[in-house]
Each structure stands twice: as C-alpha cells, then as structure tokens.
Design a protein around this motif. Structure first.
Motif, mmCIF file in Angstrom:
data_model
loop_
_atom_site.group_PDB
_atom_site.id
_atom_site.type_symbol
_atom_site.label_atom_id
_atom_site.label_comp_id
_atom_site.label_asym_id
_atom_site.label_seq_id
_atom_site.Cartn_x
_atom_site.Cartn_y
_atom_site.Cartn_z
ATOM 1 N N SER A 1 -5.681 22.323 42.124
ATOM 2 C CA SER A 1 -6.110 22.363 40.708
ATOM 3 C C SER A 1 -5.059 23.095 40.039
ATOM 4 O O SER A 1 -4.095 23.702 40.300
ATOM 5 N N LYS A 2 -5.446 23.105 38.737
ATOM 6 C CA LYS A 2 -4.578 23.657 37.459
ATOM 7 C C LYS A 2 -5.252 24.584 36.805
ATOM 8 O O LYS A 2 -5.286 24.510 35.562
ATOM 9 N N ASN B 1 -5.687 27.754 43.212
ATOM 10 C CA ASN B 1 -4.840 26.316 42.790
ATOM 11 C C ASN B 1 -4.053 25.910 44.015
ATOM 12 O O ASN B 1 -4.049 24.698 44.194
#
Lengths: 293, 113
Positions: free
Chosen positions: A197-198, A192
C-alpha cells in the motif's frame, strides 16, 4: 547567528507536538552530516522522558561518526539528565542518582528482554516506593503490561538496532510518564511493505491502533495497541505515537492526528498514566475459564 | 497418560510471559501433545505479567492448524489471573476471526485508500 546554530538550541522540550517538531528539525538538520561536530544547547525546560527520543537522535548522528558537544545545558536540565543516567551515555561522568522520581534512561538491544525486565522491576516496581505504594497492585500490573506491549512491539516490528526507554514520576501531579523509542523502519514502511500500500504515516498509525490490525504474516495479532488505548481511556491517561512524519495522540479529548514537517528516524511511543487511578483492575471479569476457547 | 500439563513458568524459564519467542516454546509443546492426541492443561501458576504478543504465539496460532472445536475440547487453562483471562480471550477471539478470513486485513488497508 547562522540558521544551523539556531536549530541546535532545544528550548522548552516537553511532550507537545511542537517539542517533537523541534527534535525532528534538529535531526533533519544534521542527518546527512558525517565526521562533523554537532553543537547543542539545552535550555529550560526538558522533560526527562524525552531523553529517550533525544538519545535516539544523537545516536543516529554518532553512527555517522559525528561528535556531539553540549555547549550549554541549563543547571536544572543538567541535574535531570545526570540523575536519569542520560549523560553517562554521552561522555559525561556518571553521578549517583539522588532523585527517586527518575526512571533511568536505558539503551537496549531488541534481544535484551531480560535486561528490560530487570529495569522494569528496579525502576517501576521496587524503586520509587513513595509513588508506588499509592498505586494498587492491579494498576501497577496494567502499567507494566502496557509498557511491555510497546517494548515487545518494538522488538518484533521495528527492525531497530536499539530501543531507548526513559520515564519520570510526577508525585505532585499524580502521574507517571514512560517513553519507548526505536530507530527502526516506522509504522508506514512496515505496513506498506506488508500490504503493498501507499499509506501516509498518519494513516498507518491510525490503522495500527485499531483492534486486530497487524502486519504479522500467518499469525493473528494487533491487540496490544488497542488494549493500551482502552487502558489509557479508563485511566484518563495519554498516549502519543510519533512515527516518521506522523503524529498520533489519544487522551480525554479523543484521537488526533497531525503531520510533521520532516521525519523522525523511527518511532516514539510516549505514555502518560495517572497514578491516582482507583479503578478496581483486579475485579473478577465476566469471562468464565471454560469459555475462553 | 491422556493429559499433559504444561507449566508455562518452567517452559519459558521466567515468571514474565511477555516475548513472542517464549510463546513459541509453549506453542510447540501444545502441538506435540495434540499430535499425540493428549488433552492439554496450560498452567499459568506464578506468571506475573502477560502480553498479547506472548499469547498470540503460545495459543493464538493454534487456530491455524486445529479447528475451534478441537481446541475447545482439548485445551484448558489453569491458575490464570483475571487480566490474563481477559487478554487470552481477546487473543483467541482475534485468532478465530483472522484464520477464517486472512484477507480481511488487506481489505481494511484498501478501504483507507
């Protein structure tokens, strides 16, 4: 009995999802404690290779200046954890190893590559002659390479202070288990951070074991874990990855993913290989030396 | 001398080619040779264990700075084990794809979400 005392009993710790969950519960229960006293009971059974994961958790507590007390350790576990040198790191007297099936508990700094090599040679190549003579040179080489891929991954990616390793030969079951643990940032944060990103931990692990997937910048990679997975498949072995609250397993039944309640403070890679694997790993490949580049 | 031979064991001081930073030492010697227009032979003689992390830094990152054809014409390997050959081929194929499309990794993450 208080809930906290119940949590400090580790019972029947092997390589199941539930065993990893027990370790995570133990960690979660004390992770914020400082200058405290942590009492622990180890009751049958306790898989030797899991001492790498337990050692990592105990070190997290010790780094918060907590004292660890082994209130009760069942006699057979006492023998295992003395023979594999685990107790040497946690305040008990060192014993001479008489059990040749043990692959010692080792705590290394990521820069200790040379010590890891000595350890691999002593514990996996030159020790345990009875187990090793049954294995072909090609198989031994594949197992060593697989272990190195994971060690180097921890060195490069995890940002850990220490890497913990341990293992065990099971001559009657024709298998060897080896575990590498770090207390670094884990797959989820690494990926991440890199991509903004998650992803959840399970998504992050699944992505990372796919071929050619890497977080390295400006340089290709992402082959080590997929090569390992391919070897595990041919060998009929097993690989497990625990990273934060993610659990990944690959074996004869394929891939499976689960989420833990709570988080492990880093990553555990648990490898199981069959020693009665008679595939010819030195078979000439179809790749011509002139056709590599 | 038009050709240079890089002895990996001597370059890294080890028969285990496993750590990424050791691969970097090999990479730097290849780069020095290439910039002097030398052809390079990478000798893996006496190397016992190789990781892809080592091979990525030693060889994979060449594809960032040099075209595939240039590397093909100017680099050869010698005395490499069968499993080493397989790993090196994987590293090279991965590097070629990566440098053609470095954004592919980010897209693969976006596909999950």
């Amino acid at each position: 009995m208080t809930l906290q005392n119940q949590m400090n009993k580790l019972v029947k710790i092997d390589n199941t999802f539930e065993s990893f969950q027990s370790l995570i519960d133990f960690y979660e229960n004390h992770k914020d404690m400082q200058f405290g006293e942590i009492h622990l009971e180890l009751r049958p059974l306790f898989a030797a290779n899991m001492s790498a994961a337990l050692g990592a958790v105990l070190d997290k507590f010790i780094s918060n200046l907590n004292a660890i007390h082994f209130d009760y350790v069942s006699p057979e576990i006492e023998v295992i954890l003395s023979n594999n040198d685990f107790f040497t790191y946690f305040g008990k007297s060192r014993l001479i190893d008489t059990n040749t099936n043990t692959i010692k508990f080792q705590k290394l700094k990521p820069t200790d590559g040379k010590y890891f090599k000595k350890y691999v040679i002593e514990e996996l190549l030159e020790g345990h002659i009875a187990d090793l003579t049954r294995m072909s040179n090609g198989l031994k080489e594949r197992i060593i390479e697989a272990i190195y891929e994971i060690f180097v991954n921890a060195q490069i990616h995890s940002e850990t202070k220490f890497i913990y390793t341990c293992g065990q030969f099971f001559p009657n079951k024709n298998k060897v288990e080896f575990t590498i643990v770090d207390t670094g940032i884990g797959f989820r944060e690494k990926i991440n951070n890199r991509f903004g990103s998650k992803l959840k931990a399970t998504q992050a692990i699944k992505w990372a074991v796919e071929d050619k997937k890497t977080t390295k910048e400006g340089i290709s990679g992402g082959i080590g874990l997929s090569l390992l997975k391919e070897f595990v498949e041919v060998n009929n072995g097993k690989m497990q990855i625990v990273s934060n609250d993610g659990f990944y397993q690959f074996d004869d039944d394929g891939e499976s993913l689960k989420m833990f309640d709570g988080e492990f403070p880093g990553t555990i890679v648990n490898l199981q290989f069959r020693t009665d694997d008679f595939n010819n790993y030195t078979l000439k490949s179809e790749i011509s030396i002139n056709d590599i580049f | 001398m038009d050709n240079a031979t890089i002895n990996i064991v001597n370059t890294i001081g080890d028969v285990y080619g496993v750590e990424a930073e050791d691969g970097q030492k090999v990479f730097e010697l290849i780069i020095r040779s290439f910039t002097k227009k030398k052809k390079v032979t990478l000798s893996f003689r006496n190397i016992e264990i190789l990781t892809t992390a080592f091979l990525n830094t030693a060889v994979g990152q060449l594809y960032k700075d040099f075209p595939e054809e240039y590397i093909k014409d100017n680099l050869r390997v010698a005395d490499i084990s069968e499993s080493g050959k397989v790993a090196l081929k994987r590293v090279v194929d991965t590097a070629k794809l990566y440098y053609k499309d470095p954004e592919a990794l980010k897209r693969s993450i976006e596909e999950i979400i």
